[in-house]
Design an enzyme around this catalytic site. Structure first.
Site, PDB file in Angstrom:
ATOM      1  N   LYS A  22       0.834  -1.215   0.000  1.00 31.80           N
ATOM      2  CA  LYS A  22       0.000   0.000   0.000  1.00 31.80           C
ATOM      3  C   LYS A  22       0.863   1.257   0.000  1.00 31.80           C
ATOM      4  O   LYS A  22       0.655   2.164  -0.811  1.00 31.80           O
ATOM      5  CB  LYS A  22      -0.909  -0.005   1.242  1.00 31.80           C
ATOM      6  CG  LYS A  22      -1.531   1.346   1.554  1.00 31.80           C
ATOM      7  CD  LYS A  22      -2.302   1.283   2.854  1.00 31.80           C
ATOM      8  CE  LYS A  22      -2.692   2.644   3.363  1.00 31.80           C
ATOM      9  NZ  LYS A  22      -1.573   3.444   3.900  1.00 31.80           N
ATOM     10  N   ASN A  23       1.829   1.325   0.896  1.00 28.54           N
ATOM     11  CA  ASN A  23       2.572   2.582   1.024  1.00 28.54           C
ATOM     12  C   ASN A  23       3.545   2.818  -0.126  1.00 28.54           C
ATOM     13  O   ASN A  23       4.056   3.923  -0.293  1.00 28.54           O
ATOM     14  CB  ASN A  23       3.284   2.648   2.384  1.00 28.54           C
ATOM     15  CG  ASN A  23       2.294   2.922   3.505  1.00 28.54           C
ATOM     16  OD1 ASN A  23       1.146   3.303   3.255  1.00 28.54           O
ATOM     17  ND2 ASN A  23       2.715   2.704   4.744  1.00 28.54           N
ATOM     18  N   CYS A 117      -5.608   8.181   8.441  1.00 32.68           N
ATOM     19  CA  CYS A 117      -5.840   7.746   9.823  1.00 32.68           C
ATOM     20  C   CYS A 117      -5.483   8.858  10.796  1.00 32.68           C
ATOM     21  O   CYS A 117      -4.508   9.582  10.601  1.00 32.68           O
ATOM     22  CB  CYS A 117      -4.976   6.530  10.136  1.00 32.68           C
ATOM     23  SG  CYS A 117      -5.479   5.075   9.217  1.00 32.68           S
ATOM     24  N   ARG A 122      -0.494  15.242  12.434  1.00 34.09           N
ATOM     25  CA  ARG A 122       0.328  14.673  11.346  1.00 34.09           C
ATOM     26  C   ARG A 122       0.779  15.819  10.449  1.00 34.09           C
ATOM     27  O   ARG A 122       0.250  16.025   9.361  1.00 34.09           O
ATOM     28  CB  ARG A 122      -0.465  13.610  10.577  1.00 34.09           C
ATOM     29  CG  ARG A 122      -0.867  12.445  11.448  1.00 34.09           C
ATOM     30  CD  ARG A 122      -1.494  11.313  10.658  1.00 34.09           C
ATOM     31  NE  ARG A 122      -0.538  10.584   9.844  1.00 34.09           N
ATOM     32  CZ  ARG A 122      -0.842   9.526   9.109  1.00 34.09           C
ATOM     33  NH1 ARG A 122      -2.087   9.080   9.078  1.00 34.09           N
ATOM     34  NH2 ARG A 122       0.067   8.906   8.395  1.00 34.09           N
ATOM     35  N   ILE A 124       2.919  18.371   7.916  1.00 28.19           N
ATOM     36  CA  ILE A 124       3.681  18.174   6.662  1.00 28.19           C
ATOM     37  C   ILE A 124       4.696  19.307   6.489  1.00 28.19           C
ATOM     38  O   ILE A 124       5.105  19.618   5.379  1.00 28.19           O
ATOM     39  CB  ILE A 124       2.755  18.068   5.421  1.00 28.19           C
ATOM     40  CG1 ILE A 124       1.825  19.280   5.298  1.00 28.19           C
ATOM     41  CG2 ILE A 124       1.948  16.785   5.434  1.00 28.19           C
ATOM     42  CD1 ILE A 124       1.200  19.413   3.913  1.00 28.19           C
ATOM     43  N   ASP A 125       5.091  19.906   7.630  1.00 30.66           N
ATOM     44  CA  ASP A 125       6.026  21.040   7.561  1.00 30.66           C
ATOM     45  C   ASP A 125       7.336  20.674   6.865  1.00 30.66           C
ATOM     46  O   ASP A 125       7.913  21.481   6.130  1.00 30.66           O
ATOM     47  CB  ASP A 125       6.299  21.587   8.981  1.00 30.66           C
ATOM     48  CG  ASP A 125       6.819  20.511   9.920  1.00 30.66           C
ATOM     49  OD1 ASP A 125       6.144  19.461  10.041  1.00 30.66           O
ATOM     50  OD2 ASP A 125       7.894  20.693  10.505  1.00 30.66           O
ATOM     51  N   ASP A 305       3.280   0.725  12.086  1.00 29.34           N
ATOM     52  CA  ASP A 305       2.052   0.214  11.474  1.00 29.34           C
ATOM     53  C   ASP A 305       1.745  -1.236  11.876  1.00 29.34           C
ATOM     54  O   ASP A 305       0.712  -1.776  11.490  1.00 29.34           O
ATOM     55  CB  ASP A 305       2.131   0.341   9.947  1.00 29.34           C
ATOM     56  CG  ASP A 305       2.024   1.803   9.494  1.00 29.34           C
ATOM     57  OD1 ASP A 305       1.753   2.680  10.338  1.00 29.34           O
ATOM     58  OD2 ASP A 305       2.213   2.065   8.288  1.00 29.34           O
ATOM     59  N   ARG A 397      -9.251   0.090   3.453  1.00 31.66           N
ATOM     60  CA  ARG A 397      -8.297   1.057   2.898  1.00 31.66           C
ATOM     61  C   ARG A 397      -6.947   0.405   2.621  1.00 31.66           C
ATOM     62  O   ARG A 397      -6.201   0.857   1.754  1.00 31.66           O
ATOM     63  CB  ARG A 397      -8.082   2.218   3.892  1.00 31.66           C
ATOM     64  CG  ARG A 397      -9.209   3.237   3.884  1.00 31.66           C
ATOM     65  CD  ARG A 397      -8.766   4.505   4.581  1.00 31.66           C
ATOM     66  NE  ARG A 397      -7.380   4.773   4.243  1.00 31.66           N
ATOM     67  CZ  ARG A 397      -6.453   5.188   5.085  1.00 31.66           C
ATOM     68  NH1 ARG A 397      -6.757   5.441   6.330  1.00 31.66           N
ATOM     69  NH2 ARG A 397      -5.220   5.400   4.689  1.00 31.66           N
TER      70      ARG A 397
HETATM   71  C1  UD1 Z   1       4.068   7.007   6.551  1.00 31.23           C
HETATM   72  C2  UD1 Z   1       3.084   5.879   6.324  1.00 31.23           C
HETATM   73  C3  UD1 Z   1       2.390   5.504   7.630  1.00 31.23           C
HETATM   74  C4  UD1 Z   1       3.427   5.200   8.708  1.00 31.23           C
HETATM   75  C5  UD1 Z   1       4.470   6.311   8.804  1.00 31.23           C
HETATM   76  C6  UD1 Z   1       5.626   5.938   9.721  1.00 31.23           C
HETATM   77  C7  UD1 Z   1       2.424   6.274   4.044  1.00 31.23           C
HETATM   78  C8  UD1 Z   1       1.374   6.715   3.101  1.00 31.23           C
HETATM   79  N1  UD1 Z   1       2.122   6.312   5.350  1.00 31.23           N
HETATM   80  O1  UD1 Z   1       3.295   8.108   7.025  1.00 31.23           O
HETATM   81  O2  UD1 Z   1       1.577   4.361   7.382  1.00 31.23           O
HETATM   82  O3  UD1 Z   1       2.776   5.075   9.959  1.00 31.23           O
HETATM   83  O4  UD1 Z   1       5.035   6.592   7.518  1.00 31.23           O
HETATM   84  O5  UD1 Z   1       6.268   4.791   9.269  1.00 31.23           O
HETATM   85  O6  UD1 Z   1       3.492   5.847   3.653  1.00 31.23           O
HETATM   86  N2  UD1 Z   1       6.674  14.559  10.873  1.00 31.23           N
HETATM   87  C9  UD1 Z   1       6.847  15.908  11.121  1.00 31.23           C
HETATM   88  N3  UD1 Z   1       6.764  16.782  10.056  1.00 31.23           N
HETATM   89  C10 UD1 Z   1       6.526  16.357   8.785  1.00 31.23           C
HETATM   90  C11 UD1 Z   1       6.359  14.989   8.544  1.00 31.23           C
HETATM   91  C12 UD1 Z   1       6.425  14.108   9.610  1.00 31.23           C
HETATM   92  O7  UD1 Z   1       7.052  16.310  12.243  1.00 31.23           O
HETATM   93  O8  UD1 Z   1       6.491  17.188   7.872  1.00 31.23           O
HETATM   94  C13 UD1 Z   1       6.728  13.595  11.983  1.00 31.23           C
HETATM   95  C14 UD1 Z   1       5.362  12.971  12.260  1.00 31.23           C
HETATM   96  O9  UD1 Z   1       4.590  13.730  13.150  1.00 31.23           O
HETATM   97  C15 UD1 Z   1       5.751  11.622  12.843  1.00 31.23           C
HETATM   98  C16 UD1 Z   1       7.064  11.284  12.148  1.00 31.23           C
HETATM   99  O10 UD1 Z   1       7.556  12.514  11.599  1.00 31.23           O
HETATM  100  O11 UD1 Z   1       5.985  11.733  14.220  1.00 31.23           O
HETATM  101  C17 UD1 Z   1       6.985  10.261  11.059  1.00 31.23           C
HETATM  102  O12 UD1 Z   1       6.060  10.686  10.086  1.00 31.23           O
HETATM  103  P1  UD1 Z   1       6.207  10.268   8.550  1.00 31.23           P
HETATM  104  O13 UD1 Z   1       7.320   9.285   8.408  1.00 31.23           O
HETATM  105  O14 UD1 Z   1       6.211  11.497   7.739  1.00 31.23           O
HETATM  106  O15 UD1 Z   1       4.827   9.514   8.299  1.00 31.23           O
HETATM  107  P2  UD1 Z   1       3.915   9.576   7.027  1.00 31.23           P
HETATM  108  O16 UD1 Z   1       4.740   9.757   5.798  1.00 31.23           O
HETATM  109  O17 UD1 Z   1       2.766  10.508   7.240  1.00 31.23           O
END
Ligand code: UD1
Length: 419
Positions: A22-23, A117, A122, A124-125, A305, A397
């Site tokens: 999926k990812n 989820c 969460r 995206i900064d 996950d 999903r």
């Molecule tokens: C992806 C996976 C999700 C998994 C996660 C961690 C997908 C579509 N989803 O989510 O299933 O649980 O990796 O393995 O692949 N963070 C920030 N700022 C940012 C981005 C992230 O502070 O801009 C922090 C988040 O709050 C979190 C950590 O970084 O604590 C990891 O997040 P990230 O690896 O980005 O997870 P996703 O890509 O959203």
């Protein structure tokens, strides 16, 4: 409303074929829209997140055709729009990859803030900081992220945190930037390597994916390619945990065993027998095991996950276990549902303290998110009596044909419409 109804305490025997990841696919479909041509994606998992993304890229102008359930043809030649704000975008987390893909291709993108989820904030900064470092202007208004760049140029980007999403998103945009981009402290998850491999098949120049430094040399054009998605590490892990919990002898096949190392080690530690082949892992379990402490971490650590499913398993281990969640700040929302099935656990800060009980009992519960739903299935498989799981839409999903795959190895599970 649909429910999954499980009559528990049936041991599981046989083989489970694992679907595409999926990812990975949720990054590879956006990557495909960066190409000027036709791509064919094989081993595509038949899950709701894919349906959502396909609807979104069709709305952008891509021509999509399912050659069969697991093979998708994407013709991106006529994509003209850089605006992705429809309802499908808001339903899934990974729609954020459209930002990097559209910014790369059109030097502008307007994408609705992603859904997905809910396990705490969460942000995206890091994605946006990466785009800014490459010369993009970023504006957020009315729930839409707007990106614009006169020119994208390569940059040296250090991620404050090894974010999966930021690593892939920056990699996507950087493919079409002028010059070279270096991402330091990059995440190393298998789906990052898979996305980089696909981009390289399209003609990109990405090196180092799977290590913490990724280098991307910008190119002028990407063409289409045929590509086979890697097997889903989390789906495989879920069936391994289910087999451990229910007891029996189950082989998960079509997988990359290396991706499962952190889980295999834990299952071995608690008393399961694990046998590994080139593309399969066999789990032999008596259904009773020792407690353990688990900490979630970025790859190659124990995946967040698989945290809810592992928590469910440890609820029937001998003694007290601790599961520490280091990735997400609020990923224990499902514990109340596990308690309804007789699990004994408390949450203290980032850790769940789990006191193993000898038997769980079936009840009516609701999935609070995708992997929480999988945890309820694990618990339901070993509970006495009938467990009814609502909010199946979350489970759909990310898991292809879950009730069929479980039934094929001996589970008593069916999907019903609740009146
Ligand atoms: C992806 C996976 C999700 C998994 C996660 C961690 C997908 C579509 N989803 O989510 O299933 O649980 O990796 O393995 O692949 N963070 C920030 N700022 C940012 C981005 C992230 O502070 O801009 C922090 C988040 O709050 C979190 C950590 O970084 O604590 C990891 O997040 P990230 O690896 O980005 O997870 P996703 O890509 O959203």
């Amino acid at each position: 409303m649909e429910q999954l109804v499980i009559t528990g305490q049936k041991k599981l025997f046989g083989e489970v074929p694992i679907s595409g990841a999926k990812n990975a696919v949720v990054a590879i479909i956006p990557a495909a829209i960066m190409a000027n041509g036709i791509s064919i994606i094989e081993n595509l998992p038949c899950i709701e997140d894919v349906t959502c993304l396909v609807n979104t890229i069709k709305a952008l102008g891509a021509e999509c055709q399912f050659l069969d359930d697991n093979k998708l043809k994407i013709d991106s030649t006529n994509i003209k729009s850089y605006i992705a704000t429809d309802d499908s975008v808001k339903k899934i987390r990974a729609s954020y990859y459209l930002m990097g893909a559209l910014l790369g291709r059109f030097k502008r993108a307007e994408v609705a803030m992603p859904g997905g989820c809910n396990f705490g904030s969460r942000p995206i900064d890091l994605h946006l900081k990466g785009f800014e470092a490459m010369g993009a202007q970023v504006k957020q208004e009315y729930g839409i992220v707007k990106l614009y760049a006169e020119k994208l140029r390569g940059a040296h980007i250090y991620l404050d945190q090894a974010s999966v999403g930021a690593t892939i998103n920056i990699m996507l945009a950087a493919v079409y930037a002028e010059g070279s981009t270096i991402i330091e402290n990059a995440a190393k998850e298998p789906h990052i390597v898979d996305t980089a491999n696909f981009l390289n098949m399209l003609g990109a120049k990405v090196k180092g994916a799977g290590t913490d430094v990724i280098k991307i040399k910008g190119v002028k054009e990407l063409r289409g390619a045929e590509y086979m998605i890697i097997p889903d590490q989390i789906e495989a892990g879920t069936y391994m945990i289910a087999a451990a919990a229910a007891g029996g002898d189950v082989t998960v096949k079509n997988i990359i065993p290396k991706h499962m190392d952190s889980l295999s080690a834990k299952l071995d530690e608690i008393g399961c027998i694990i046998e590994e082949g080139d593309d399969f892992i066999r789990v032999i379990s008596t259904g009773s095991f020792r407690s353990a402490n688990v900490k979630t971490m970025a790859y190659p650590g124990f995946p967040t996950d698989l945290q809810p499913q592992m928590t469910a398993l440890l609820c029937i281990a001998d003694g007290t276990s601790t599961l520490t969640e280091n990735v997400w700040e609020n990923r224990f929302q499902y514990v109340n549902e596990l308690r309804r099935l007789g699990c004994s656990l408390t949450v203290e800060g980032r850790a769940a303290i789990i006191k193993g009980v000898s038997q769980l009992s079936g009840a009516e519960v609701n999935a609070t998110d995708l992997r929480a739903g999988a945890a309820l299935i694990v618990a339901g498989l070993c509970a006495k009596g009938v467990t009814r799981i609502g909010n199946v839409k979350y489970i759909d999903r990310g898991y292809e044909k879950i009730e069929y795959k479980l039934k094929a190895i001996g589970a008593d599970i069916k999907r019903v419409i609740k009146e």
